[in-house]
Design a protein around this motif. Sequence first.
Motif, PDB file in Angstrom:
ATOM      1  N   LEU A 281      16.389   5.286 -17.896  1.00 26.95           N
ATOM      2  CA  LEU A 281      17.024   4.102 -17.334  1.00 26.95           C
ATOM      3  C   LEU A 281      18.313   4.379 -16.769  1.00 26.95           C
ATOM      4  CD1 LEU A 281      15.605   1.500 -19.764  1.00 26.95           C
ATOM      5  CD2 LEU A 281      15.017   2.090 -17.363  1.00 26.95           C
ATOM      6  N   ALA A 282      19.108   4.986 -17.221  1.00 23.97           N
ATOM      7  CA  ALA A 282      20.533   5.236 -16.849  1.00 23.97           C
ATOM      8  C   ALA A 282      20.876   6.060 -15.753  1.00 23.97           C
ATOM      9  CB  ALA A 282      21.385   6.150 -18.009  1.00 23.97           C
ATOM     10  N   VAL A 283      19.978   7.034 -15.652  1.00 26.71           N
ATOM     11  CA  VAL A 283      19.778   7.816 -14.358  1.00 26.71           C
ATOM     12  C   VAL A 283      19.208   6.917 -13.361  1.00 26.71           C
ATOM     13  CG1 VAL A 283      18.570   9.549 -13.010  1.00 26.71           C
ATOM     14  CG2 VAL A 283      19.497   9.911 -15.440  1.00 26.71           C
ATOM     15  N   LEU A 284      18.323   5.929 -13.430  1.00 28.84           N
ATOM     16  CA  LEU A 284      17.564   5.131 -12.433  1.00 28.84           C
ATOM     17  C   LEU A 284      18.823   4.108 -11.811  1.00 28.84           C
ATOM     18  CD1 LEU A 284      14.150   4.595 -13.610  1.00 28.84           C
ATOM     19  CD2 LEU A 284      14.944   5.893 -11.821  1.00 28.84           C
ATOM     20  N   GLY A 285      19.603   3.786 -13.055  1.00 27.88           N
ATOM     21  CA  GLY A 285      20.549   2.569 -12.824  1.00 27.88           C
ATOM     22  C   GLY A 285      21.730   3.043 -11.854  1.00 27.88           C
ATOM     23  N   VAL A 286      22.269   4.313 -12.175  1.00 25.97           N
ATOM     24  CA  VAL A 286      23.032   5.109 -11.401  1.00 25.97           C
ATOM     25  C   VAL A 286      22.573   4.942  -9.789  1.00 25.97           C
ATOM     26  CG1 VAL A 286      24.245   7.157 -10.777  1.00 25.97           C
ATOM     27  CG2 VAL A 286      24.216   6.257 -13.067  1.00 25.97           C
ATOM     28  N   VAL A 287      21.256   5.450  -9.785  1.00 30.22           N
ATOM     29  CA  VAL A 287      20.877   5.623  -8.317  1.00 30.22           C
ATOM     30  C   VAL A 287      20.433   4.294  -7.595  1.00 30.22           C
ATOM     31  CG1 VAL A 287      18.751   6.694  -6.946  1.00 30.22           C
ATOM     32  CG2 VAL A 287      20.029   7.949  -9.101  1.00 30.22           C
ATOM     33  N   PHE A 288      19.782   3.543  -8.323  1.00 31.50           N
ATOM     34  CA  PHE A 288      19.217   2.286  -7.768  1.00 31.50           C
ATOM     35  C   PHE A 288      19.918   0.963  -8.053  1.00 31.50           C
ATOM     36  CE2 PHE A 288      15.518   4.986  -8.210  1.00 31.50           C
ATOM     37  CZ  PHE A 288      15.201   5.322  -6.835  1.00 31.50           C
ATOM     38  N   GLY A 289      20.813   0.934  -9.080  1.00 32.36           N
ATOM     39  CA  GLY A 289      21.359  -0.152  -9.715  1.00 32.36           C
ATOM     40  C   GLY A 289      22.688  -0.792  -8.858  1.00 32.36           C
ATOM     41  N   LYS A 290      22.981  -0.283  -7.792  1.00 34.40           N
ATOM     42  CA  LYS A 290      24.099  -0.826  -6.894  1.00 34.40           C
ATOM     43  C   LYS A 290      23.865  -1.944  -6.130  1.00 34.40           C
ATOM     44  CE  LYS A 290      26.751   3.426  -6.239  1.00 34.40           C
ATOM     45  NZ  LYS A 290      27.378   4.199  -5.337  1.00 34.40           N
TER      46      LYS A 290
ATOM     47  N   TRP B 260      15.631  -6.118  -7.738  1.00 38.37           N
ATOM     48  CA  TRP B 260      14.573  -5.926  -8.466  1.00 38.37           C
ATOM     49  C   TRP B 260      14.779  -4.989  -9.566  1.00 38.37           C
ATOM     50  CZ3 TRP B 260      11.000  -9.183  -8.487  1.00 38.37           C
ATOM     51  CH2 TRP B 260      10.542  -9.825  -7.260  1.00 38.37           C
ATOM     52  N   PHE B 261      15.569  -4.056  -9.428  1.00 36.71           N
ATOM     53  CA  PHE B 261      15.816  -3.185 -10.604  1.00 36.71           C
ATOM     54  C   PHE B 261      16.274  -3.868 -11.763  1.00 36.71           C
ATOM     55  CE2 PHE B 261      18.927  -0.689 -12.935  1.00 36.71           C
ATOM     56  CZ  PHE B 261      18.244   0.350 -13.503  1.00 36.71           C
ATOM     57  N   TRP B 262      17.260  -4.789 -11.420  1.00 40.35           N
ATOM     58  CA  TRP B 262      18.119  -5.549 -12.445  1.00 40.35           C
ATOM     59  C   TRP B 262      17.270  -6.405 -12.987  1.00 40.35           C
ATOM     60  CZ3 TRP B 262      22.544  -4.185 -14.895  1.00 40.35           C
ATOM     61  CH2 TRP B 262      23.300  -3.458 -14.151  1.00 40.35           C
ATOM     62  N   VAL B 263      16.496  -7.059 -12.397  1.00 38.85           N
ATOM     63  CA  VAL B 263      15.279  -8.053 -12.832  1.00 38.85           C
ATOM     64  C   VAL B 263      14.483  -7.525 -13.674  1.00 38.85           C
ATOM     65  CG1 VAL B 263      13.376  -9.703 -12.284  1.00 38.85           C
ATOM     66  CG2 VAL B 263      15.436  -9.701 -10.982  1.00 38.85           C
ATOM     67  N   ILE B 264      13.947  -6.280 -13.632  1.00 39.96           N
ATOM     68  CA  ILE B 264      12.964  -5.395 -14.364  1.00 39.96           C
ATOM     69  C   ILE B 264      13.811  -4.815 -15.413  1.00 39.96           C
ATOM     70  CG2 ILE B 264      11.744  -3.243 -14.387  1.00 39.96           C
ATOM     71  CD1 ILE B 264      10.807  -3.746 -11.460  1.00 39.96           C
ATOM     72  N   PHE B 265      14.926  -4.393 -15.560  1.00 36.72           N
ATOM     73  CA  PHE B 265      15.645  -3.669 -16.364  1.00 36.72           C
ATOM     74  C   PHE B 265      16.085  -5.129 -17.433  1.00 36.72           C
ATOM     75  CE2 PHE B 265      19.709  -3.078 -18.573  1.00 36.72           C
ATOM     76  CZ  PHE B 265      19.483  -1.929 -19.209  1.00 36.72           C
ATOM     77  N   SER B 266      16.620  -6.145 -17.034  1.00 37.73           N
ATOM     78  CA  SER B 266      16.795  -7.083 -18.014  1.00 37.73           C
ATOM     79  C   SER B 266      15.697  -7.595 -18.740  1.00 37.73           C
ATOM     80  CB  SER B 266      17.323  -8.418 -17.023  1.00 37.73           C
ATOM     81  OG  SER B 266      18.612  -8.109 -16.410  1.00 37.73           O
ATOM     82  N   LEU B 267      14.539  -7.837 -18.073  1.00 37.93           N
ATOM     83  CA  LEU B 267      13.100  -8.412 -18.748  1.00 37.93           C
ATOM     84  C   LEU B 267      12.836  -7.096 -19.760  1.00 37.93           C
ATOM     85  CD1 LEU B 267      10.896 -10.098 -18.658  1.00 37.93           C
ATOM     86  CD2 LEU B 267       9.705  -8.677 -17.086  1.00 37.93           C
ATOM     87  N   ILE B 268      12.835  -6.018 -19.459  1.00 40.14           N
ATOM     88  CA  ILE B 268      12.602  -4.784 -20.497  1.00 40.14           C
ATOM     89  C   ILE B 268      13.798  -4.947 -21.701  1.00 40.14           C
ATOM     90  CG2 ILE B 268      12.680  -2.313 -20.990  1.00 40.14           C
ATOM     91  CD1 ILE B 268      11.828  -1.813 -18.189  1.00 40.14           C
ATOM     92  N   HIS B 269      14.968  -5.218 -21.613  1.00 38.89           N
ATOM     93  CA  HIS B 269      15.803  -5.495 -22.367  1.00 38.89           C
ATOM     94  C   HIS B 269      15.684  -6.448 -23.387  1.00 38.89           C
ATOM     95  CE1 HIS B 269      20.688  -5.700 -23.154  1.00 38.89           C
ATOM     96  NE2 HIS B 269      19.811  -5.487 -24.267  1.00 38.89           N
ATOM     97  N   VAL B 270      15.340  -7.791 -22.861  1.00 42.01           N
ATOM     98  CA  VAL B 270      15.179  -8.989 -23.705  1.00 42.01           C
ATOM     99  C   VAL B 270      13.660  -8.494 -24.486  1.00 42.01           C
ATOM    100  CG1 VAL B 270      14.327 -11.001 -23.451  1.00 42.01           C
ATOM    101  CG2 VAL B 270      16.417 -10.431 -22.237  1.00 42.01           C
ATOM    102  N   LEU B 271      12.826  -8.070 -23.829  1.00 42.81           N
ATOM    103  CA  LEU B 271      11.495  -7.819 -24.550  1.00 42.81           C
ATOM    104  C   LEU B 271      11.870  -6.741 -25.649  1.00 42.81           C
ATOM    105  CD1 LEU B 271       8.815  -8.073 -21.724  1.00 42.81           C
ATOM    106  CD2 LEU B 271       9.208  -9.746 -23.428  1.00 42.81           C
TER     107      LEU B 271
ATOM    108  N   PHE C  47      24.383 -11.081 -18.085  1.00 45.81           N
ATOM    109  CA  PHE C  47      25.673 -10.432 -17.255  1.00 45.81           C
ATOM    110  C   PHE C  47      25.293  -9.384 -16.183  1.00 45.81           C
ATOM    111  CE2 PHE C  47      28.712  -7.230 -16.679  1.00 45.81           C
ATOM    112  CZ  PHE C  47      30.121  -7.863 -16.541  1.00 45.81           C
ATOM    113  N   GLY C  48      24.318  -8.556 -16.592  1.00 50.32           N
ATOM    114  CA  GLY C  48      23.973  -7.590 -15.708  1.00 50.32           C
ATOM    115  C   GLY C  48      23.259  -8.129 -14.530  1.00 50.32           C
ATOM    116  N   LEU C  49      22.367  -9.056 -14.858  1.00 45.92           N
ATOM    117  CA  LEU C  49      21.466  -9.495 -13.570  1.00 45.92           C
ATOM    118  C   LEU C  49      22.532 -10.461 -12.674  1.00 45.92           C
ATOM    119  CD1 LEU C  49      18.510  -9.890 -12.953  1.00 45.92           C
ATOM    120  CD2 LEU C  49      18.717 -12.074 -14.267  1.00 45.92           C
TER     121      LEU C  49
END
Length: 821
Positions: free
Chosen positions: A603-612, A616-627, A694-696
């Motif tokens: 996820l860290a690598v994907l965030g560096v590449v796509f997180g800027k 949609w990446f932040w939505v999916i990551f935040s959902l995974i984080h909460v769940l 915050f991330g979202l």
Amino acid sequence: MAGGAAAAPGVLLCALLWAVSAAAPGGSPAPGAFGRVYRGAVNISAERLYAFAYSSEPGQVDAVRVYVNSSSENLQYPILFVVRQQKGVLSWQVPLIFRGLYQRTYNYQEVSRTLCPSEPAPETGPSDQIIFVDVASMAPFNIAYELLVTRLESFQLETNRPFNFTASPSQPQYFLYKFPQDVDSVIIKVVSDAVYPCSVVSVQDIVCPVYDLDHNVEFNGVYQSMTKQAAITVQRKDFPGEQFFVVFVIKPEDYACGGSVPSSIHGNVNRTWNLQRTKNLQVTIVPSIKKSVYIQAMLFSFLSFLSFYVGSVVVAFVHYIRVRRKASAERLSPESGSGVMTSSHPITASTPEGSSYGAIDESSSSGGRQLSSPEHGPPAGSDTDSSVEEESDFDTMPEIESDKNVIRTKVFLYLSDLSRKDRRIVSKKYKIYFWNIITIAVFYALPVIQLVITYQTVVNVTGNQDICYYNFLCAHPLGVLSAFNNILSNVGHMLLGFLFLLIVLRRNILHRRAMEMKDVYTLDYGIPKHFGLFYAMGIALMMEGVLSACYHVCPNYSNFQFDTSFMYMIAGLCMLKLYQTRHPDINASAYSAYASFAVVICLAVLGVVFGKNDMWFWVIFSLIHVLASLALSTQIYYMGRFKMDGPDSDLGMFRRAAMVLYTDCIQQCSRPMYMDRMVLLIVGNLVNWSFAIFGLVYRPRDFASYILGIFICNLLLYLAFYIIMKIRSSEKLLPIPLFCIVATAVVWGAALYFFFQTLSSWEETPAESREKNRPCILLGFFDDHDVWHFLSAAALFFSFLVLLTLDDDLDTVRRDKIPVF
């Protein structure tokens, strides 16, 4: 005689001009004078030729600068200027055309170039030089021009003396620097008051032609892009002639430095934009540090952390003396035998009849517990049994599952309820953490080392110092390494990680000896001693130093995860160790734990590449984080006895969770059965949901640090909860863990102060990152980030000692008296 000798060079120059004039194919050249403006017009049938003669003395470097100007903007028929020297030809056209992004063109009517200087050899004596400037055009009509040729008086830069000048895209500048006799390395510092226009600073060997235009400045030497600040360290050994050129080029647009691209019409930028491309610069060349400073810095680094070894030996010696005195006092005391119980199961023997609260019932306990007794199996200290034993060999019967449900769902749990398995099996389970992390470290570190060696080789071969984000004002090279100080400062992680392994090994050996002696306090008192996670933490600390050093070989956008991967693992292992302390039987397996860490790193690598910019990446990551937070909270709250199953395959677990939530929280609204755990999990979920929101909302660019912040906050929260619950349970904090807690807090506070002193940022362009560069602050060798490395290594070491010694006060407390929280 003196007058005749003085006139000789003039006579020779006149003779030389006459000879060249007679041999010139296009007609006689007009003798030119330095400092005089020549105006004229040329066309297809008329060109102009000028000859400028001068004399050079040995040891004197004469540089000549040619300035030309034309009011014509006709790109179809430019004016061509050709300058011929003894060893080279330089030519350009006016208007001078630069090409930028998206096929934009930038045209300049004023051009100024410095000719490559020539220095006569001492054995040849004075040398007569002549320069021809040819002005021509293929235009069928006259095009006016201006020509000015001057000799530069301030061409050679001096050490520790600032020099101010002005440059533009069509009027680049370069100067000569010669190493003094006692200087082996210098730092070229360039500053400007204005951020833009973007510029390039290049250091090139004494070779003609000098590459001083936007399209060729990267062809030779080392170079950096620059907005307000640049610094290049140059070593004498890299230049056989012990001298070099410092070249300053202004770029026609600011895109390379992070600026905006100007609007244009049909790809051509207007004249107003070109007139704004002038930049005032100041260059200062100062000597770099001497070799003795390198030695002092290395001694400081090693001795600072070797002092921890000395302190550990002193503490161990004092502890040994205290134990010997205590043993001697017990032997002399008439009640010395009171501490030895005759029963092989002292807890069961001392439990009141009919009481099942927190005690171990031999009739209902698992077979694993029975095997741990001397009467039913091997000695309790035999951790190295050659037979292959797994947890499933002792814990597969259905009634055992129901027994777990009965035990773990009691309102008040004690450690004896969660330390029922055979200690040999549990110990081997935790040893897997150690062996797995060694395997991970080897397979992770080898390609990383290979990659950073390639990065450093590319930097050294191409000279492109925009590849790596160093603090160039405090980057001290050594060998092929560009910033040795950033690598040396990571030695603390490796030395302290190894020291922690030695401390854990000593404890492990003492524990084994006690087990072999069947010491009752070791068998059934205190926290069960399992050292696999501690060994894994020590290896992780050492690998953090190795990978941080690898990252700092060439820090940039694409390899930042090297510096943080093992930080995730350190934080995760610390949380697992805290949980394992009071839950030795139900901690996560090494395979699932490392698989979770692998998911986080992915996820860290994907965030560096796509997180800027990817929402949609932040939505999916935040959902995974909460769940993930909710799922982990459920497992912790129910001690691993909440089964996520149901009749409808995957949907069943959601139905089950919704039903429990509705029944317990809405329908009955009863007080939580496990109040302390509930408070911790509520606070923990609020913290994690806040991170997710915050991330979202803000989508931080430094995604790796964002994830690391999540891990560190959760670890600190859990540690604070553990210490608070320990104090609430009337447990003691012995002097050593108390000292480690205070030292951890103080050192972490100091370390974070230096961590937030940002010296570079790979989130920005290299030129913008260099605006944050600052000089060294420690021994003239280490910068703020190096101090962060030193302090963070010490802080992690003290943090590990906290986990190792926090429950030493329970070594003489029966396990059915130690609460679980």
